[in-house]
Each structure stands twice: as structure tokens, then as C-alpha cells.
Design an enzyme around this catalytic site. Structure first.
Site, PDB file in Angstrom:
ATOM      1  N   SER A  61       1.179  -1.303  -0.242  1.00 12.64           N
ATOM      2  CA  SER A  61       0.027  -0.325   0.223  1.00 12.64           C
ATOM      3  C   SER A  61       0.968   1.339  -0.067  1.00 12.64           C
ATOM      4  O   SER A  61       1.186   1.574  -0.958  1.00 12.64           O
ATOM      5  CB  SER A  61      -1.094  -0.047   0.890  1.00 12.64           C
ATOM      6  OG  SER A  61      -1.893   0.993   0.928  1.00 12.64           O
ATOM      7  N   ASP A 205      -5.481  -3.581  -2.624  1.00 12.52           N
ATOM      8  CA  ASP A 205      -5.178  -2.901  -1.442  1.00 12.52           C
ATOM      9  C   ASP A 205      -4.442  -3.758  -0.904  1.00 12.52           C
ATOM     10  O   ASP A 205      -5.297  -5.046  -0.243  1.00 12.52           O
ATOM     11  CB  ASP A 205      -5.568  -2.315  -0.669  1.00 12.52           C
ATOM     12  CG  ASP A 205      -4.321  -1.623   0.451  1.00 12.52           C
ATOM     13  OD1 ASP A 205      -4.065  -2.224   1.423  1.00 12.52           O
ATOM     14  OD2 ASP A 205      -4.224  -0.202   0.310  1.00 12.52           O
TER      15      ASP A 205
END
Length: 737
Positions: A61, A205
């Protein structure tokens, strides 16, 4: 015997030497955490100051973003420079500055409060707040110098990123491909950025499956794993006060089981104190970077010792400017996936600079212009070095068409003292009958029905043509000299009229640029003048009403580079029209020639205020034509034809056939989205034909005081004007339409 002892000693010595690593390989792990990932930058700065050489870097991320840029060759100071130079929330929302929007967007799409995408008239809900196009473009720009590298082991620092397969929930380690795509996929924060398709897998993510890829870094042959963790601690019982808090707490425990295993692999973990910050605390960049720096500084002795164990340490702190590429040299371009637009139409968005040498700024503007058409959910692009060429790349543009593209239902609300409360309902249909067309219908419900219709065919090289029509009205009252009708016993001292305007025309935009239209149009106008007062009595001998048809041909030019649709603080706008008008319904008075120009310009005086000038000049060469006479009054900025705002007098209270109008004003932003307006407005309106007008004098002046809020509903304004003809207070809410 001595000889044997000597040999045994040498064997043991060699074994000990072999047991010591020749050089310590250090792997760096950066966790996800959204805005809290800014702390990575501060910690990296201390790592550089200690001289630790990073041999492999992996992240998830926000950690994948910072890690990817670091692997591409940027230093910690350069990373800070890059991230400070952007509006991160704007990038995450695919926000496009008004100066970068097309002129069509500025004219027609800034009045809606809500927009709903439809496919075959069925509502399509988005998967996230943003498609992530601007984020992807940003990453591609920043990493352009290594964009041709497909094996991440060949980057200045070998690199991996972690994403999550949305179908299986499994973690996906990305080690090959385009670096920008790996960063984009790993950082597809659920609900904020849409999932990203890569190598046939739909990815979201990486924090969902593996927020701290220490084991993956260790497996790369690293002797020492150094980690920076910006993950949140679990909430205390008293801090769980909403469903959102509860979901986040459950998600934390699910992810934490995996993270505990990863932490066991880590030799040294730097964990900044980030209590009170969230994944969206992007405005706290200073505090977050400092928190990372302080946390790493506490471990400076361990970092210094680690650097000393490495054979060759070349890492030093680099404070030079970030070497962001300026130009993109494309020798060859190919396009795929854009079924409805031709290659020439696609390349026209780049102002025909492809193939060729193009600035990254212009390349990104072209991508933005294509994306805001709404046709494409994602515009990807990959390149490789051109074989046999000293410089340049072969570029592949890959378009993913939006499944929900087809129709849009849009709504708007507005209130002002002339039109009162109004509801706007818009239906926009794309590619109706012909590819690359837009059909848009606005229906406005209020005191009376109004509408706008436009059918537009966009062509190559910035031209377009089409048909448009609109229905408008204005209620105007005039003070008149007392006139008595003896037969009816009626005395008139004021007459109220309603002007209705139905217009239909064919137009051709000869040239369309990012900020301007230049074109010609020709059509018919039905213009009626009615009065309930006069309709109740036979007064045809005293006042005349009309229902006339006019032929109108015009040449127009519009340039708009204001930075905001409401309360702008910089830029300018020009609207100019020249018209030839002829009545077709009986009274042939020949052609009436009319022209006018409206100008607004603002000179910034710092970031929060500007000095502005608004100017209008217009008139007829000879006799006037009723539809285009000039009327002043009220503060409404979206009336028909040549009605111009003039706070302090009623709508249409002053009228004439030629006009000079100007206002010098100061605008200041007081708080976020709150604005103060101080102005002096003056007009000279000529009325040589003695048409009805409540104001006899040619000169009118007024001071204007306004306070406005740029709200999600549109502008909310309170305006007071006081001048030579008295004063009035006005209130309006919502976008003008």
C-alpha cells in the site's frame, strides 16, 4: 605433532572465516498505513544518515508507493519534495483543476449537484470513490526513467510489492512488469481507489492480505531485515463508538495474525508513535515525517552498527532536487481497446504530439482529457526502448472501456429571487446514432418550465458541430407615465411583461481548444411578449404585444481560464458574439446588427485575495432588435440573451440598445470556501429609441457587498447593492442554470 596442530588451527580458522558473512545484505520492509506512511520518509532519512545500504525493499500500500519510488532512485529528501508538491486528496479523487478541464466541461457540466451513471437506463454504482487514473499517471511520470525495466531486480534497488487478489483473498507478490502499475495495484485502498486488473487478476490493496511483507524480503537472501511499521494499534473498548470503528477493529485482528508472523522475521522494527492519525491524515505531513524521523533516531546506534557491518556503504543523504523527467520521447505509438474512437481521434487529445517529443505535462493532460469523457475506467500505457534507436520508446496505449458508459442522469437545485426554487433534471446519452456524440437534455422545473438541448458531434482536430435549442423566460416590470383608459376606467403606472424565448440553431465549432470555442451558428428564434395586465383589457392602441419569429446568425468566441466556476481568484474569461438578426413574421425592417463582449479578469494579490475587473460592452449598428436589447438588474447570472446583472435595481428596470458596464472589485477568501466581495459597479445604457424603461438616466452606479460560501450544494450568496437608484438585498443558493 606441531605440524598437525598447525594444520588443525588453520582449518578451524578458515571455518570461522567462512562462517562470517562477507557482506551483510539488508532488506527493508515498509508497511501500509495510508497517510501515516509519510512517516516512512522521516525514518528513511535517518537510515541514510547512518549509511545503511538497502539491498532489497518491499512494501504494501503506502509502503509500496514510498518503497517503489525509493527503489527507482529517489532519496528520502526527494520523496518529501515530490509528495509535498501535489494535492494528494485531489489525486486520489481524480480531481481535475478547472484550468485543465475542457471548455465543454466548463460550460455544460459545472451546474450539476449529482451524477448517476447508467447502462441501458439501469443505474450503475461505482466500485470506489475514484478510478485511480491520476494516481497511476503520477506514478508513471515519477518512475518514467525506469519505466522500461520489467524485472524489478534490475531497479537501482531490487523491489517487490504486495497486492490482494480480490477473487481469492490471497496475497500477490508483484516483482515484474511496470513499476507504476505495481504501486497502483498495491495501494488500491478499498472504497477509495478502484481495484486494478494486472496479468488477468483483479487486485486490491495489499494490506487486506499482507501489510508487512518481511518473510518475502527474507526469502530474497537478506541477512538482516529492517522494518518500518506505521500500522495502527487496536482501539480500546471505549474508543469503539460506531459501526465503522467496529469493522476496523475486526479487520485489525484478522490482519494482525498474519503480521505477528512477519514481525518474528524482522531483526529491527522502527515503529513511530502515530496515535490520533488516520489513513487520510494527509494534511499532517510535517508531523508524520517528524514522527518517523524521531522513531528512527532512537535506534540510531543500532543503525550505525548495522552500516558498519556492511562491506561497501555508498548510501548518503541526497538533498538535491528530485530528478523528475520532463519530456517523453515517443518514436512509435499503438492504441488498443478504444472501440468507439479512431486512433486519430485518440491522438487529437494529445494535440497531435504523438508520436514525437511531448512533455509529461502535456501527456498527462491528454490522458486526463480522455478520462474525463467518462468512456474509460482505466487508461493504461506501457513502453519499451525502441530497438536500434539512440533515444525514445515504443508506446502502447491500452484502453479499458467503462461498462457503465452510455447514459448519465444528473440533478441540480437552485434558488434565486427571479426564478425562485428550481429543480434541474438532465439526461445525457453518448454515441446516440453516431459514434463520438453527446446528446444532452436539461429540463428545469420552477415557476415555468425551461429546457436546454444539445446534440453534439465531436470531430478530429478540435472541431465539432451539432444542433441546440433552449426555452427561456424573464419577467420584467416597467414604471410608465400614468396612462388612463377612459372606457375601462383603468390607470396604468407600471406594466409587468413576460418575455419568452424559444431558440433552435445549428452550430459549428470551427476550433475548440482546452479553454476556448470559436464558431458560427444560424437558427430561428420565437420571441413573445405577454402581459396579464394588458390581456385583461383592450389596450392595443396604447401598448403592443408581440409574437415574432427571427432569423439569427452569429459568430462567437469564448475563452475561459478562471480557476473556479464560483468565486475565482485568478484567471480570466472572454465571451464575445456578433449577430445578424432579421424579423420573419411580417415587419421586415431589414437586418439588425448587434455585438457584445463580456470580460472578467482577476489579478491575484497573494493566495487568498484578488483584484478583479468585470466589463461589458455592446450595442447595435443601427436600429435595435427586441430579443437582443440590453436589460439591467438583479444578481441573476443565467438569464437569456442580453440580460445583465446589476445589484441594487429590479430585473430589467433599466433597458436600452447600447451598453457600457464595468465593476472593479476585491475578493478575499476568509475561511475555507468562505468569500467576501467588495465592488463598485457602474453602467451607461443608451436608449435612443425610447423603449420602456423605469430609469430615465443613462448613468447608473452602485456599490456591491457580497458574502458567499462555496458549498457542496453550489454557491450560497448574500449580496447587497446600493446606488443611484436605491438598494436591494439578494439571496441565491446552488449552481446557476
Amino acid at each position: 605433532m606441531p605440524t598437525k596442530l598447525t594444520l588443525l588451527f588453520l582449518v578451524l580458522l578458515c571455518s570461522c572465516v567462512r562462517a562470517q558473512p562477507n557482506d551483510l545484505k539488508v532488506g527493508l520492509v515498509l508497511s501500509g498505513g495510508g497517510a501515516k506512511g509519510y512517516a516512512h520518509i522521516g525514518a528513511l532519512r535517518v537510515i541514510e544518515e547512518s549509511g545503511v545500504r538497502v539491498d532489497y525493499i518491499g512494501g504494501t500500500s503506502m509502503g509500496a508507493i514510498v518503497g517503489g519510488l525509493y527503489a527507482a532512485g529517489y532519496s528520502a529528501d526527494q520523496l518529501e519534495e515530490l509528495l509535498r508538491g501535489i494535492d494528494i486528496m485531489g489525486e486520489l479523487q481524480d480531481a481535475v483543476a478547472r484550468e485543465d478541464r475542457t471548455i465543454y466541461e466548463k460550460l455544460y457540466n459545472e451546474k450539476y449537484l449529482l451524477s448517476i451513471s447508467m447502462q441501458d437506463f439501469g443505474i450503475q454504482l461505482p466500485t470506489a470513490l475514484s478510478d485511480g487514473q491520476r494516481v497511476h499517471d503520477l506514478f508513471a511520470h515519477w518512475t518514467a526513467d525506469v519505466g522500461h525495466i520489467r524485472d524489478f531486480d534490475q531497479l537501482p534497488i531490487p523491489y517487490l510489492a504486495v497486492a490482494t487478489d480480490l477473487e481469492t483473498g490471497d496475497g500477490v507478490v508483484i516483482e515484474t512488469g511496470m513499476l507504476a502499475e505495481a504501486m497502483r495495484a498495491s495501494a488500491a485502498l478499498p472504497g477509495v481507489l478502484s481495484p486494478y486488473e494486472l496479468n488477468g487478476r483483479l487486485l486490491t490493496d495489499g494490506g487486506v492480505s499482507n501489510n508487512y511483507p518481511a518473510e518475502e524480503i527474507k526469502a530474497k537472501g537478506m541477512d538482516y531485515v529492517l522494518g518500518i511499521s506505521v500500522e495502527a494499534d487496536p482501539l480500546k473498548a471505549g474508543e469503539i463508538k460506531s459501526v465503522g470503528d467496529l469493522i476496523m477493529q475486526i479487520a485489525f485482528f484478522q490482519a494482525n495474525r498474519r503480521n505477528l508472523e512477519q514481525y518474528e522475521v524482522t531483526d529491527l522494527d522502527i515503529k513511530p508513535q502515530l496515535d490520533g492519525f488516520s489513513v487520510l491524515s494527509f494534511s499532517d505531513i510535517d508531523t508524520l515525517i517528524n514522527a518517523g524521523y524521531r522513531a528512527a533516531l532512537e535506534m540510531k546506534p543500532q543503525l550505525d552498527s548495522l552500516a558498519a557491518r556492511q562491506r561497501a556503504t555508498t548510501t548518503t543523504r541526497d538533498t538535491s532536487a528530485a530528478p523528475v523527467p520532463t519530456y517523453f520521447n515517443v518514436n512509435k505509438s499503438t492504441i488498443s481497446g478504444a472501440e468507439e474512437l479512431s486512433d486519430r481521434q485518440i491522438l487529437s487529445y494529445f494535440e497531435d504530439k504523438l508520436p514525437g517529443l511531448i512533455t509529461w505535462e502535456d501527456f498527462r493532460k491528454g490522458l486526463t482529457a480522455l478520462h474525463v469523457t467518462g468512456r474509460y475506467a482505466n487508461i493504461n500505457y506501457r513502453w519499451k526502448l525502441t530497438e536500434g534507436a539512440a533515444d525514445g520508446v515504443d508506446l502502447d496505449l491500452i484502453f479499458e472501456e467503462r461498462p457503465s458508459f452510455g447514459q448519465q442522469l444528473r440533478l441540480g437545485l437552485h434558488y434565486d429571487q427571479e426564478y425562485r426554487a428550481n429543480l434541474l433534471v438532465n439526461l445525457t446519452m453518448y454515441d446516440l446514432f453516431i459514434d463520438n456524440t453527446i446528446a444532452s437534455l436539461d429540463v428545469i422545473a420552477g415557476n415555468r418550465l425551461r429546457y436546454r438541448f444539445d446534440y453534439r458531434i465531436d470531430r478530429i482536430n478540435g472541431t465539432a458541430f451539432g444542433l441546440r435549442s433552449r426555452l427561456d423566460y424573464a419577467d420584467v416590470g416597467f414604471d410608465v407615465q400614468e396612462t388612463q383608459n377612459e372606457g375601462l376606467g383603468i390607470v396604468f403606472d407600471r406594466l409587468d411583461f413576460r418575455f419568452s424565448d424559444l431558440n433552435a440553431e445549428a452550430y459549428w465549432d470551427l476550433r475548440q481548444t482546452q479553454n476556448s470555442f470559436t464558431g458560427i451558428a444560424s437558427g430561428l428564434k420565437y420571441y413573445s411578449t405577454t402581459s396579464d395586465q394588458l390581456a385583461s383589457a383592450d389596450t392595443s392602441g396604447l401598448f403592443s404585444l408581440s409574437n415574432d419569429i427571427f432569423s439569427v446568425s452569429k459568430l462567437y468566441f469564448l475563452y475561459d481560464k478562471l480557476n473556479r466556476p464560483h468565486f475565482p481568484l485568478r484567471g480570466f474569461r472572454i465571451i464575445a458574439e456578433a449577430r445578424a438578426i432579421r424579423e420573419l413574421s411580417g415587419n421586415d425592417n431589414g437586418w439588425a446588427l448587434n455585438g457584445d463582449v463580456d470580460f472578467m479578469g482577476l489579478l491575484p494579490l497573494g493566495e487568498k485575495q484578488a483584484l478583479g475587473l468585470e466589463f461589458t460592452a455592446g450595442g447595435f449598428l443601427d436600429a435595435s432588435s427586441l430579443p437582443y436589447r440590453y436589460y439591467l438588474g438583479s444578481n441573476n447570472r443565467q438569464l437569456m440573451n442580453n440580460f445583465k446583472p446589476f445589484p441594487s435595481i429590479d430585473l430589467g428596470e433599466a433597458s436600452g440598445s447600447n451598453l457600457l458596464l464595468a465593476e472593479l472589485f476585491l475578493r478575499r477568501r476568509l475561511f475555507t470556501n468562505h468569500y467576501l466581495h467588495l465592488g463598485a459597479r457602474a453602467a451607461r445604457i443608451g436608449n435612443p429609441e425610447a423603449f420602456p424603461s423605469s430609469i430615465d438616466g443613462a448613468f447608473i452606479g452602485a456599490g456591491v457587498l457580497g458574502y458567499g460560501i462555496d458549498s457542496p450544494l453550489g454557491p450560497i450568496e448574500l449580496t447587497y447593492g446600493y446606488g443611484t437608484e436605491g438598494g436591494q438585498l439578494y439571496f441565491n443558493l446552488g449552481h446557476w442554470f
